[in-house]
Design an enzyme around this catalytic site. Structure first.
Site, mmCIF file in Angstrom:
data_model
loop_
_atom_site.group_PDB
_atom_site.id
_atom_site.type_symbol
_atom_site.label_atom_id
_atom_site.label_comp_id
_atom_site.label_asym_id
_atom_site.label_seq_id
_atom_site.Cartn_x
_atom_site.Cartn_y
_atom_site.Cartn_z
ATOM 1 N N LEU A 184 -8.781 -9.137 -11.760
ATOM 2 C CA LEU A 184 -9.535 -8.324 -12.883
ATOM 3 C C LEU A 184 -10.702 -7.503 -12.480
ATOM 4 O O LEU A 184 -11.585 -8.299 -11.898
ATOM 5 C CB LEU A 184 -9.642 -9.406 -13.986
ATOM 6 N N GLY A 216 0.676 -1.381 -0.200
ATOM 7 C CA GLY A 216 0.052 0.173 -0.217
ATOM 8 C C GLY A 216 0.735 1.286 0.032
ATOM 9 O O GLY A 216 0.250 2.176 0.493
ATOM 10 N N SER A 217 2.207 1.147 -0.385
ATOM 11 C CA SER A 217 2.778 2.401 -0.422
ATOM 12 C C SER A 217 2.189 3.615 -1.440
ATOM 13 O O SER A 217 2.175 4.760 -1.007
ATOM 14 C CB SER A 217 4.192 2.361 -0.813
ATOM 15 N N ASN A 218 1.626 3.092 -2.635
ATOM 16 C CA ASN A 218 1.072 4.260 -3.323
ATOM 17 C C ASN A 218 -0.317 4.785 -2.834
ATOM 18 O O ASN A 218 -0.612 5.683 -2.879
ATOM 19 C CB ASN A 218 0.669 3.662 -4.720
ATOM 20 N N HIS A 227 0.549 0.636 -13.479
ATOM 21 C CA HIS A 227 1.403 -0.544 -13.912
ATOM 22 C C HIS A 227 2.820 -0.106 -13.958
ATOM 23 O O HIS A 227 3.186 0.886 -14.412
ATOM 24 C CB HIS A 227 0.860 -1.229 -15.389
ATOM 25 N N ASP A 248 -4.606 -4.572 -17.946
ATOM 26 C CA ASP A 248 -3.553 -3.785 -18.615
ATOM 27 C C ASP A 248 -3.988 -3.148 -19.932
ATOM 28 O O ASP A 248 -3.006 -2.811 -20.632
ATOM 29 C CB ASP A 248 -2.216 -4.278 -18.525
ATOM 30 N N ASN A 257 -5.685 2.352 -13.088
ATOM 31 C CA ASN A 257 -4.703 1.421 -12.683
ATOM 32 C C ASN A 257 -3.345 2.052 -12.893
ATOM 33 O O ASN A 257 -3.106 2.929 -13.575
ATOM 34 C CB ASN A 257 -4.751 0.102 -13.470
HETATM 35 C C1 GRF Z 1 3.081 -0.946 -7.701
HETATM 36 O O1 GRF Z 1 4.342 -1.093 -8.547
HETATM 37 C C2 GRF Z 1 1.726 -0.874 -8.822
HETATM 38 O O2 GRF Z 1 2.533 -0.375 -10.121
HETATM 39 C C3 GRF Z 1 1.224 -2.129 -8.935
HETATM 40 O O3 GRF Z 1 1.440 -2.694 -7.896
HETATM 41 C C4 GRF Z 1 2.557 -2.070 -7.117
HETATM 42 C C5 GRF Z 1 1.783 -1.551 -5.703
HETATM 43 O O4 GRF Z 1 2.711 -1.337 -4.649
HETATM 44 N N1 GRF Z 1 0.022 -2.256 -9.764
HETATM 45 P P1 GRF Z 1 2.178 -0.811 -3.197
HETATM 46 O O5 GRF Z 1 1.348 -1.592 -2.610
HETATM 47 O O6 GRF Z 1 1.580 0.568 -3.614
HETATM 48 O O7 GRF Z 1 3.362 -0.711 -2.623
#
Ligand code: GRF
Length: 191
Positions: free
Chosen positions: A87, A12-14, A104, A145, A102
């Site tokens: 999906l 969950g870093s994003n 990627h 994707d 999304n």
């Molecule tokens: C990211 O690399 C994103 O591109 C992919 O999953 C990863 C999620 O990383 N879809 P995080 O859980 O946000 O650290």
């Protein structure tokens, strides 16, 4: 007020970066974090930010539309996938047209599709001898994707790079750009 749901299954870093960006935002709020894993790190992060969480299972996600009720109950306008590997079912795509994003960790259309996630992506990039990789933000449709690409950012792949260093560099790009692209698109929503 626009309200976002984040779907995430991993660390969950994003998701954290997105919650940070909108924590004190006047017009945009993260209203819900949805995960398909009960022990996903993202659930603890959501709790830190006081964001509601929902854990779903495969049956509920694919065989019912109960999730739509949860999203509507929170007046969710926009869905952000951040490390969510399932999906998207047709009912979800239909309910949120051009409203599901999304991210990627490669330059789509290369290195995408089922099974292309996490280190598999960066190992393939390295094995192919690419000199550049990056990240892609795209709309979600019912195929992995393949939705329209909205934004890409690149970084070099040097001969000494490993899948791990590539992953690190790509994740930094994701953190830098995903929250601001989400903000721009939510601000541009009609109505
Ligand atoms: C990211 O690399 C994103 O591109 C992919 O999953 C990863 C999620 O990383 N879809 P995080 O859980 O946000 O650290």
């Amino acid at each position: 007020m626009r309200r976002i749901a984040i779907f995430a299954s991993g660390g969950g870093s994003n998701a954290r970066k997105i919650m940070e960006r909108f924590q004190h935002h006047p017009d945009i709020r993260v209203a819900l974090v949805v995960s398909n894993k009960r022990d996903a790190g993202v659930l603890a992060i959501a709790a830190e930010f006081g964001v509601d969480t929902l854990v779903i299972n495969r049956l509920c996600f694919y065989e019912t539309e109960a999730l739509l009720g949860e999203l509507r109950a929170r007046a969710v306008d926009f869905v952000v996938l951040a490390g969510f590997l399932w999906l998207a079912p047709a009912y979800l795509v239909a309910a949120y047209p051009r409203r599901i994003l999304n991210i990627h960790p490669a330059l789509l259309p290369k290195y995408g599709g089922k099974g292309m996630y996490g280190r598999h992506v960066h190992e393939a990039v390295k094995a192919a001898g690419e000199t550049e990789t990056g990240m892609t933000i795209h709309y979600v449709n019912e195929r992995y994707d393949e939705g329209n690409i909205l934004f890409q950012a690149t970084c070099p792949v040097l001969p000494e790079d490993t899948p791990e260093t590539i992953a690190h560099n790509v994740l930094a790009l994701e953190h830098r750009y995903y929250p601001e692209v989400v903000e721009r698109l939510v601000n541009e929503l009609p109505g």
